[in-house]
Scaffold this motif. Sequence first.
Motif: not given
Length: 286
Positions: A236-263
């Motif tokens: 599976g894929c890891g989550a995309i890290g947060a950007t200046g306008s978007t929380n990371s939990n908007f694009l979550t990972g799956e099947y064992g992927g790591g979570g994206g960092g905040g900003v």
Amino acid sequence: MSFFNADILVSSTDGLLLKDLGDNATTPSSGYGSVYVNDDAIYFKSDGGNTTNLLTNNFPNSIETINTIGNTWVAIPSNTKLILLKSCASGGGGGGPGTTGGDSGGGGGSGAYSEVYLKSGDIASNPYLNISIGAGGTAGSTEGNGGNGSDLTIKFASSNTDTSGDQISLVDPGKGGYHGNNYGRGGINGKLADSSIDIGIGIILNGRVGDQGRDQGGSTSNNYSTGGNGGDSMLGCGAIGATGSTNSNFLTGEYGGGGGGGVSNSSSNKKLPSAGATGVCFIYFY
């Protein structure tokens, strides 16, 4: 009419019967190939010593996908000769955004990958598999590191409530990313060294480290910083890290992927990290 010796029987009612050798056959002479039975499976061996299991070059009889947190029991079909288990442990959570504008958290590491083959002798009379999957690591708070993921274990079970059977494998999870005011380091990957295959044969591969975030250090505002991406797993894929306008939990990972960092865009404008993804186990019955 029938033909019989100690190892071979040809009968008009039973067909061709071969004695189970209980081991691999010797390599035949040049120009010949041999067909034999070992551990209830039929094999072909070439004069070059290459062995092919004639029962496993087919599609599986059934496939199960398990990615529910907690214990799940799967009945082993009565005619099963081989089981293939492919699994990833859960990922670590993304690190928190930090306090200073321009800070960003590191992505969580992904869980390790395990692939296990169980032959009929390994399966024996066990009626169930017990798969235990832990949750992904929690997302970090503002100045909090991401949580670590949880082990994935597979055991044999005597019933659909038994959790004390013989362990087949243990798969190590990904670890949480660091928050943006703690250097924003990416989370450590699930490790081969902390995993095991206890029954059967197979391989274990390390997960992937989460991407680095950023520790700005000074007081500033920076809307262009991004959180570290979570590490991808083998399944599976890891989550995309947060950007200046978007929380990371908007694009979550799956099947064992790591979570994206905040900003942290500023001391009062922060975008959130995401939790690590739950692990998964794919079961192939042959």
